[in-house]
Each structure stands twice: as structure tokens, then as C-alpha cells.
Design a protein around this motif. Structure first.
Motif, PDB file in Angstrom:
ATOM      1  N   ILE A 139       0.797  -1.219   0.000  1.00  0.00           N
ATOM      2  CA  ILE A 139       0.000   0.000   0.000  1.00  0.00           C
ATOM      3  C   ILE A 139       0.835   1.278   0.000  1.00  0.00           C
ATOM      4  CG2 ILE A 139      -0.287   0.398   2.497  1.00  0.00           C
ATOM      5  CD1 ILE A 139      -3.069   0.425  -0.194  1.00  0.00           C
ATOM      6  N   ASP A 140       2.072   1.215   0.521  1.00  0.00           N
ATOM      7  CA  ASP A 140       2.917   2.417   0.532  1.00  0.00           C
ATOM      8  C   ASP A 140       3.928   2.424  -0.611  1.00  0.00           C
ATOM      9  OD1 ASP A 140       4.461   0.340   1.451  1.00  0.00           O
ATOM     10  OD2 ASP A 140       5.421   1.485   3.072  1.00  0.00           O
ATOM     11  N   LYS A 141       3.773   1.530  -1.559  1.00  0.00           N
ATOM     12  CA  LYS A 141       4.702   1.448  -2.696  1.00  0.00           C
ATOM     13  C   LYS A 141       3.998   1.988  -3.942  1.00  0.00           C
ATOM     14  CE  LYS A 141       7.306  -2.219  -0.521  1.00  0.00           C
ATOM     15  NZ  LYS A 141       6.743  -1.845   0.788  1.00  0.00           N
ATOM     16  N   LYS A 142       4.169   3.267  -4.145  1.00  0.00           N
ATOM     17  CA  LYS A 142       3.428   3.999  -5.170  1.00  0.00           C
ATOM     18  C   LYS A 142       3.601   3.413  -6.567  1.00  0.00           C
ATOM     19  CE  LYS A 142       2.746   8.679  -6.974  1.00  0.00           C
ATOM     20  NZ  LYS A 142       3.204  10.092  -6.909  1.00  0.00           N
ATOM     21  N   GLU A 143       4.830   3.014  -6.906  1.00  0.00           N
ATOM     22  CA  GLU A 143       5.077   2.501  -8.256  1.00  0.00           C
ATOM     23  C   GLU A 143       4.280   1.222  -8.516  1.00  0.00           C
ATOM     24  OE1 GLU A 143       9.207   2.027  -9.028  1.00  0.00           O
ATOM     25  OE2 GLU A 143       9.666   4.166  -8.886  1.00  0.00           O
ATOM     26  N   LEU A 144       4.199   0.359  -7.518  1.00  0.00           N
ATOM     27  CA  LEU A 144       3.455  -0.881  -7.696  1.00  0.00           C
ATOM     28  C   LEU A 144       1.950  -0.625  -7.744  1.00  0.00           C
ATOM     29  CD1 LEU A 144       5.390  -3.421  -5.438  1.00  0.00           C
ATOM     30  CD2 LEU A 144       5.701  -2.884  -7.848  1.00  0.00           C
ATOM     31  N   ILE A 145       1.489   0.325  -6.937  1.00  0.00           N
ATOM     32  CA  ILE A 145       0.062   0.692  -6.985  1.00  0.00           C
ATOM     33  C   ILE A 145      -0.299   1.172  -8.387  1.00  0.00           C
ATOM     34  CG2 ILE A 145      -1.666   2.335  -6.172  1.00  0.00           C
ATOM     35  CD1 ILE A 145      -1.168   0.269  -4.106  1.00  0.00           C
ATOM     36  N   GLU A 146       0.530   2.048  -8.945  1.00  0.00           N
ATOM     37  CA  GLU A 146       0.247   2.598 -10.273  1.00  0.00           C
ATOM     38  C   GLU A 146       0.334   1.527 -11.355  1.00  0.00           C
ATOM     39  OE1 GLU A 146       3.023   5.768 -10.681  1.00  0.00           O
ATOM     40  OE2 GLU A 146       1.853   7.183  -9.466  1.00  0.00           O
ATOM     41  N   LYS A 147       1.298   0.607 -11.211  1.00  0.00           N
ATOM     42  CA  LYS A 147       1.505  -0.430 -12.231  1.00  0.00           C
ATOM     43  C   LYS A 147       0.385  -1.453 -12.250  1.00  0.00           C
ATOM     44  CE  LYS A 147       4.821  -3.959 -13.753  1.00  0.00           C
ATOM     45  NZ  LYS A 147       6.177  -4.554 -13.548  1.00  0.00           N
ATOM     46  N   TYR A 148      -0.078  -1.867 -11.069  1.00  0.00           N
ATOM     47  CA  TYR A 148      -1.010  -2.995 -11.000  1.00  0.00           C
ATOM     48  C   TYR A 148      -2.453  -2.616 -10.686  1.00  0.00           C
ATOM     49  CZ  TYR A 148       3.058  -6.024 -11.253  1.00  0.00           C
ATOM     50  OH  TYR A 148       4.206  -6.653 -11.669  1.00  0.00           O
ATOM     51  N   PHE A 149      -2.651  -1.394 -10.159  1.00  0.00           N
ATOM     52  CA  PHE A 149      -4.007  -1.045  -9.727  1.00  0.00           C
ATOM     53  C   PHE A 149      -4.506   0.250 -10.347  1.00  0.00           C
ATOM     54  CE2 PHE A 149      -2.079  -3.729  -6.498  1.00  0.00           C
ATOM     55  CZ  PHE A 149      -3.009  -4.748  -6.424  1.00  0.00           C
ATOM     56  N   GLY A 150      -3.812   0.727 -11.350  1.00  0.00           N
ATOM     57  CA  GLY A 150      -4.289   1.834 -12.163  1.00  0.00           C
ATOM     58  C   GLY A 150      -4.708   3.056 -11.393  1.00  0.00           C
ATOM     59  N   HIS A 151      -6.020   3.322 -11.355  1.00  0.00           N
ATOM     60  CA  HIS A 151      -6.552   4.563 -10.792  1.00  0.00           C
ATOM     61  C   HIS A 151      -6.931   4.439  -9.316  1.00  0.00           C
ATOM     62  CE1 HIS A 151      -6.578   6.251 -14.783  1.00  0.00           C
ATOM     63  NE2 HIS A 151      -7.306   5.230 -15.223  1.00  0.00           N
ATOM     64  N   PHE A 152      -6.473   3.361  -8.668  1.00  0.00           N
ATOM     65  CA  PHE A 152      -6.776   3.225  -7.240  1.00  0.00           C
ATOM     66  C   PHE A 152      -6.153   4.385  -6.470  1.00  0.00           C
ATOM     67  CE2 PHE A 152      -5.794   1.810  -2.939  1.00  0.00           C
ATOM     68  CZ  PHE A 152      -7.003   1.270  -2.536  1.00  0.00           C
ATOM     69  N   VAL A 153      -6.946   5.000  -5.617  1.00  0.00           N
ATOM     70  CA  VAL A 153      -6.485   6.142  -4.824  1.00  0.00           C
ATOM     71  C   VAL A 153      -6.410   5.721  -3.364  1.00  0.00           C
ATOM     72  CG1 VAL A 153      -6.963   8.489  -4.076  1.00  0.00           C
ATOM     73  CG2 VAL A 153      -7.503   7.797  -6.415  1.00  0.00           C
ATOM     74  N   VAL A 154      -5.248   5.902  -2.748  1.00  0.00           N
ATOM     75  CA  VAL A 154      -5.073   5.582  -1.334  1.00  0.00           C
ATOM     76  C   VAL A 154      -5.648   6.699  -0.493  1.00  0.00           C
ATOM     77  CG1 VAL A 154      -3.419   5.147   0.512  1.00  0.00           C
ATOM     78  CG2 VAL A 154      -2.997   4.251  -1.784  1.00  0.00           C
ATOM     79  N   LYS A 155      -6.602   6.376   0.321  1.00  0.00           N
ATOM     80  CA  LYS A 155      -7.205   7.359   1.211  1.00  0.00           C
ATOM     81  C   LYS A 155      -6.429   7.390   2.518  1.00  0.00           C
ATOM     82  CE  LYS A 155     -11.844   6.801  -0.698  1.00  0.00           C
ATOM     83  NZ  LYS A 155     -13.254   6.478  -0.394  1.00  0.00           N
TER      84      LYS A 155
END
Length: 321
Positions: A139-155
Motif C-alpha cells: 500500500i505504501d509502494k506507489k510505483e506498484l500501486i500505479e503499475k497494478y491497480f491503475g486509478h486506485f487512490v489511497v485514502k
């Protein structure tokens, strides 16, 4: 437990790629690699790092099935893959074997990993990471969030939102269940019995017996009160033997030990976070409050069970180890 809910990855190949990238990010290395692809002889592993002495098996699961089916399948997978690693003679040095899955964390699987290591006298650790753990790690790894979860926004306020949701539920229950919570059981004008229902259960209103997997989806219980993070219900009366050394059990008398028999109530605690909603009026089958919960603790909604003495003037409590 993760405070965000990332969508589980439905593609097996993409899940393996995510796990590989995640372990590289965690260990600040690029030595984790995928061990072949579908159609190759994988010898029980999907990802490995010779530098870190780690091998990983990835298990993408169909989550539309019953949870107990998924858990049993995972345990069979774990044992099968370990047998394959042993029989195929994996030529990679490793000290840790991780099993990662799109299914959630579960203590039964953790315990199974410990037992299989002992039973097979393995020289490597067997570790299970369910989706809850993967979420926490990613959840704190921005590059992986962007690569695998597209437009998911961490609240950033998800912990706060969860806390406030539980607090609001507590206040609502205190207000609407005053006829029970504001009186001792013997002084209540309304019956204490309520119906606890799995929000996704299919048995109600039919027989509330354990199904073929040993799990329930509804049953009656008497409200006891609130505790600091949820509701308490009495769901059984027992007799226990209490010995002079303050140990206790339900079984036969222990030879050479004096004991006294104590009548106790079995109490289950339901965390506010496991209560989805309630219907205080009930329905045509049971005209009493229905509490809709997650039955995620081995077929029950209780995060903890304890016993308290029903003897007059007693304040004894007995906890399960």
C-alpha cells in the motif's frame, strides 16, 4: 489487518508478476525472478531469489466459492507443492518458502504451515501471506500501486474512517438497544433473545444446524451487553470443574486434585467491525432483533469466547487459552 481494500488480481500471470515485484521492492533488490512460465516444469515454485535464499509459490484463487473450500484447497496445494519440491530435487538453495495467495490471511493456514514443517522435518521455513498481508506490504509502494491497480487512490484517513464508523455504530446501538443495555437481565421487560445471522448465509429461516463444512449461518443468543469494542452474547450454559490451583476444564475429574463444579455462561464477543447492520424488529419468523455479522471465526461471529460464573455473588471469569 490492511486499512485499504485493493481489488484482488484475477489474472494468474499478473499476480505472479506482482509478487515478484513486491518482494524486490521489500528487499531493495532486483534478484527475485520468475521461475519459468505455464507449460514449464516449475518444480513447485513460481518466484525465487538465490541471493535472499527465498522461493515463492503464488496461488490465485476463485473467491466466489465457500471460504472453507478455498482454505482446504490451499492446504492441499501447500502440501502438494512441498512434496513436489522434495521429490523433484530443486537445485536452488533456500531457507524460506513463501505461499502467497489472493485469498485472505487465516490462522488455520498459518498453523498448517507450522505443522507441515514439523511433520516433514523440513529444514526451511514455510510462511503464508494472504491478501491482507500483501495489501499491507504494497500500500505504501506507489510505483506498484500505479503499475497494478491503475486509478486506485489511497485514502490517507482510512483508519480514522474505520474508527469513526465503529464509534457511530456503538452510539447507535447504545441508543436503540436501551431496553436491554440499561437493565440487568432479570429486570428487562423485553426478552434477551436475539438472532445472530451471517450476512451472506443461506440457511435462514430453515434449520440452524452446522452445514456439511461444520459452519453455521444463524442461531439464537441472549444479549449480555457491550464491551469496549463490540457486543457480547450468551450462547450456552455449561458446568466446569475448577481445581485448587485455579485451572479448569470440562472433562473428567483429574486424579488427586480437589475441585468444585461451577455453572457458567458461555459468552461470545462480536467486534463492531464485524457487524454490518441489524434489524431491531425482526421478521415473521423471529420477532426480535436480528444482528447481521461476518461469521469468519471458524463458522462463528465471535472474535473471543469466555465464561463467567452464574453463582450468586460470584464475579469469576474463565478464559479459553
Amino acid at each position: 489487518m490492511a486499512t485499504h481494500q485493493l481489488p484482488q488480481i484475477s489474472n494468474e500471470d499478473r499476480f505472479e508478476s506482482l509478487v515478484c515485484d513486491l518482494f524486490n521492492a521489500i528487499d531493495s533488490t532486483n534478484t527475485y525472478k520468475r521461475f519459468g512460465r505455464k507449460g514449464h516444469e516449475q518444480k513447485g515454485i513460481d518466484v525465487f531469489s538465490s541471493e535472499k535464499d527465498v522461493v515463492i509459490q503464488c496461488k490465485k484463487k476463485d473467491l466466489s466459492r465457500r471460504e472453507i473450500q478455498i482454505r482446504r484447497e490451499l492446504m492441499n496445494d501447500i502440501e502438494g507443492d512441498i512434496n513436489k519440491i522434495i521429490s523433484k530435487g530443486l537445485n536452488i538453495k533456500f531457507s524460506k518458502l513463501y505461499f502467497t495467495s489472493t485469498y485472505k490471511d487465516h490462522p488455520d493456514i498459518d498453523e498448517f504451515c507450522e505443522l507441515i514443517k514439523e511433520d516433514k522435518k523440513l529444514e526451511f521455513d514455510v510462511i503464508y501471506w494472504g491478501w491482507d498481508t500483501i495489501e499491507e506490504k504494497i500500500i505504501d509502494k506507489k510505483e506498484l500501486i500505479e503499475k497494478y491497480f491503475g486509478h486506485f487512490v489511497v485514502k490517507q484517513d482510512s483508519k480514522e474512517a474505520s474508527f469513526l464508523k465503529n464509534l457511530d455504530l456503538k452510539k447507535k446501538i447504545e441508543r436503540e438497544f436501551g431496553d436491554w443495555l440499561n437493565y440487568f437481565p432479570e429486570d428487562r421487560k423485553r426478552r434477551s433473545r436475539m438472532i445472530l445471522r451471517a450476512f451472506d448465509g443461506t440457511q435462514y429461516p430453515h434449520a440452524n444446524e452446522a452445514d456439511e463444512y461444520g459452519e453455521y449461518s444463524w442461531f439464537g443468543a441472549e444479549i449480555k451487553g457491550l464491551y469496549y469494542q463490540g457486543m457480547e452474547f450468551i450462547f450456552g450454559i455449561e458446568e466446569i470443574k475448577v481445581y485448587d490451583d485455579n485451572t479448569w476444564d470440562f472433562g473428567e475429574r483429574k486424579e488427586g486434585k480437589d475441585f468444585r463444579e461451577v455453572k457458567v455462561a458461555r459468552v461470545g464477543q462480536i467486534n463492531f467491525s464485524d457487524i454490518l447492520d441489524y434489524d431491531i424488529n425482526g421478521d415473521e419468523h423471529y420477532i426480535c432483533p436480528h444482528i447481521f455479522c461476518r461469521f469468519k471465526y471458524k463458522g462463528l461471529p465471535f472474535e473471543k469466547v469466555y465464561f463467567y460464573s452464574l453463582e450468586k455473588g460470584s464475579s469469576e471469569y474463565f478464559e479459553l487459552e
